[in-house]
Design an enzyme around this catalytic site. Structure first.
Site, short mmCIF file in Angstrom:
data_model
loop_
_atom_site.label_atom_id
_atom_site.label_comp_id
_atom_site.label_asym_id
_atom_site.label_seq_id
_atom_site.Cartn_x
_atom_site.Cartn_y
_atom_site.Cartn_z
CE1 TYR A 205 -3.56 2.68 0.57
CE2 TYR A 205 -2.24 3.34 2.45
CZ TYR A 205 -3.27 3.58 1.57
OH TYR A 205 -4.00 4.74 1.68
CE LYS A 209 -3.06 6.11 -1.21
NZ LYS A 209 -3.95 7.15 -1.78
#
Length: 461
Positions: A205, A209
Site C-alpha cells: 500500500y 502510494k
C-alpha cells in the site's frame, strides 16, 4: 459572514475519486452542509453503470448515519432535492486491494490518470491528492514534508523504475494465469510485499502510494498540486457530530480485540508515538489547503496532517486509556454477560513477543491439542478458543508491526503555517475548519468520543 473556505467552495465543480470511502464521505457531507451553493460534485463510484452508481450513492453514502445532521436540518425531501441538483455519481470499474497489480493500478497509475484528466480540464484550478504519511517507510526521527524524486527508493542502494515495476507485475500475472483466483490473489499480494521491501517500504500500500506521488510530481506541469499525507485517521472529533467512524482502522482492530478479551499479549513499544488524527480534522486541512493554493500556477505543496509533532500520544497511554474504559464499561459477550478484561502483556520487540507466545500460549496449545485428540469431549472448546486468540494476535502483529514499533515523528511545518494563516482570519475561528491537533485532549477524546463511536457505528452495540 462566510469564512474564506466556505466562500472558496461556492460555485465550484469538484471531482471526488475516493467515494464511497470513509474520508470522501466526510468531505462530501461537509461541503453539502456548509456550502450548498457548490456548483456540482462528481463522485467516482465502483459500479457497472449509472443506475448501480446511484444505488451505491444512496445506500453507501447518503443513507449513512454521517448524514443525519443534514437530514434532520433539511428534511428528507429537501436533502434528496439538494443531492439530485449537486451530486452526480460516475460509475467506475475498479477494485481496492493489497494485491500488487491492483495497488499499482489504483494508487500509482490511477493517480497519474486523474492527473492527466485534471490537466485537460479547461478551467482546472487545483488537484488535491490524498496520500498517506507512511510513504516515509520505517524511517525514524523527524520526517519532513518533502516530495519524492522520481526513482527515489528508501533502500538507498538501488534505483526504482516504475515502468519496470509495471512490466514485472504483468509478467508475474502471465506466469500464474492458469492458477485459481485465490492463488492469483495471494501470489500478487506476496509479490507486492517482496517488491515493496526490496525498495525499502514495509508494504504494498505505502509503496504504491509513494510511486503515485512520484508520477504526479513529475508530470504535473503547471497544474497546482496539493498532496495531503494524513497519519492514522480516527473517528470524527466534532463534525458533523463526534465519534462517527466506518470500519476498523489501524488502532481500532486492536482496541476491539482487546475489549472482547481476545488480546492477552501484544507486540508494541509503550513509548512509541501513535500518530492519530480525527477524520474531520483531515477534511478541514484538505479544504484549507485547497483554498490556499487554488489557481496558483505551478505550485506543489505537501501537508502532513497528524498529531505526533504537536500533541503526541504513546501506545502505552492509549493502552492505559482503553484498559480504564473497558474496566468501567465492558463490552457484552454473546452470552449476555460483561466481558472482563485484564490489562495484558505488552512486549517491545519481535523477539520477546515470539518467545512469550511460544512459552505461554503455543506450548500449552500443543498440550491441549493432544488432549483434544485423545479425549475430544474434554478440552475441545478451550483448545479452539486459545487457538483463535493466538491466531488473532499473530495476524494483528503481522499486519501492524510497521506502525506498532514506528520511531518517526511527522513534521507538520507546512500544515502549521496553514493553521496560522487560518487563525489570522478571524472569520475562521468559529471552529468549522479546526485542524489543530493541540486542541485534542487524548484521554477525553478516546474515552468519550472514539471508543463509544466504535461501539455504536462499527460494533453496533
Amino acid at each position: 459572514m462566510e469564512s474564506n473556505c466556505v466562500q472558496f467552495l461556492g460555485n465550484k465543480t469538484i471531482l471526488i475519486t475516493g467515494a464511497p470511502g470513509f474520508l470522501a464521505k466526510v468531505l462530501v457531507e461537509k461541503i453539502l452542509r456548509l456550502q450548498p451553493n457548490v456548483k456540482k460534485m462528481y463522485l467516482l463510484l465502483r459500479a457497472r453503470d449509472n443506475k448501480s452508481a446511484m444505488q451505491r450513492l444512496r445506500s453507501e453514502v447518503l443513507e449513512m448515519d454521517l448524514f443525519k445532521v443534514l437530514r434532520n436540518g433539511l428534511g428528507e425531501e429537501k436533502l434528496n432535492a439538494l443531492v439530485r441538483e449537486k451530486i452526480e455519481p460516475v460509475p467506475a470499474t475498479t477494485n481496492f486491494d493489497e494485491r500488487y497489480d491492483i495497488g499499482l493500478g489504483i494508487n500509482t497509475f490511477g493517480a497519474l490518470n486523474v492527473l492527466n484528466f485534471a490537466k485537460k480540464c479547461v478551467k482546472g484550478q487545483l488537484l488535491l491528492h490524498v496520500s498517506t504519511a507512511y510513504v516515509s517507510g520505517e524511517k525514524s526521527g523527524l520526517l519532513p514534508e518533502t516530495p519524492f524524486k522520481m526513482g527515489e527508493t528508501l533502500s538507498g542502494n538501488r534505483k526504482l523504475d516504475i515502468n519496470i515495476e509495471l512490466e514485472l507485475m504483468k509478467q508475474k500475472l502471465k506466469e500464474i494465469q492458469d492458477c485459481s483466483e485465490q492463488e492469483i490473489s495471494q501470489t500478487m499480494k506476496d509479490f507486492g510485499m517482496t517488491r515493496a521491501k526490496l525498495h525499502g517500504w514495509p508494504n504494498t500500500y505505502v509503496f504504491t502510494k509513494a510511486m503515485g506521488e512520484m508520477l504526479m510530481g513529475k508530470y504535473r506541469e503547471n497544474l497546482p498540486l496539493v498532496i495531503i499525507r494524513p497519519t492514522m485517521i480516527t473517528s470524527t472529533m466534532a463534525e458533523p457530530f463526534p465519534g462517527w467512524i466506518e470500519g476498523l482502522k489501524t488502532l481500532d482492530s486492536v482496541i476491539v480485540a482487546y475489549g472482547k478479551g481476545r488480546l492477552k499479549c501484544f507486540l508494541a513499544d509503550p513509548n512509541t508515538v501513535f500518530d492519530l488524527i480525527p477524520a474531520d480534522m483531515v477534511v478541514n486541512a484538505m479544504i484549507a489547503a485547497a483554498t490556499a493554493h487554488s489557481g496558483n500556477t505551478g505550485t506543489q505543496a505537501i501537508y502532513q496532517v497528524g498529531s505526533s509533532c504537536q500533541n503526541p500520544v504513546t501506545f502505552g497511554e492509549l493502552h492505559d486509556i482503553a484498559a480504564r474504559y473497558f474496566a468501567k464499561s465492558p463490552l457484552v459477550g454473546r452470552n449476555g454477560l460483561p466481558i472482563l478484561v485484564t490489562k495484558g502483556t505488552i512486549l517491545p520487540t519481535m523477539g520477546q513477543f515470539s518467545l512469550y507466545m511460544t512459552l505461554v500460549f503455543k506450548l500449552p496449545l500443543q498440550i491441549l491439542r493432544l488432549i483434544n485428540i485423545i479425549y475430544p469431549w474434554s478440552q475441545g472448546d478451550k483448545y479452539s478458543d486459545l487457538s483463535r486468540k493466538i491466531n488473532l494476535a499473530m495476524r494483528l502483529v503481522a499486519l501492524y508491526q510497521p506502525y506498532l514499533l514506528f520511531k518517526g515523528i511527522f513534521d507538520d511545518l507546512n500544515t502549521e503555517r496553514l493553521r496560522m494563516k487560518r487563525n489570522e482570519n478571524i472569520k475562521e475561528l468559529d471552529g468549522s475548519f479546526e485542524f489543530d491537533p493541540k486542541s485534542i485532549d487524548w484521554d477525553d477524546y478516546i474515552t468519550n468520543t472514539h471508543i463509544p463511536g466504535l461501539i455504536t457505528y462499527v460494533l453496533k452495540q
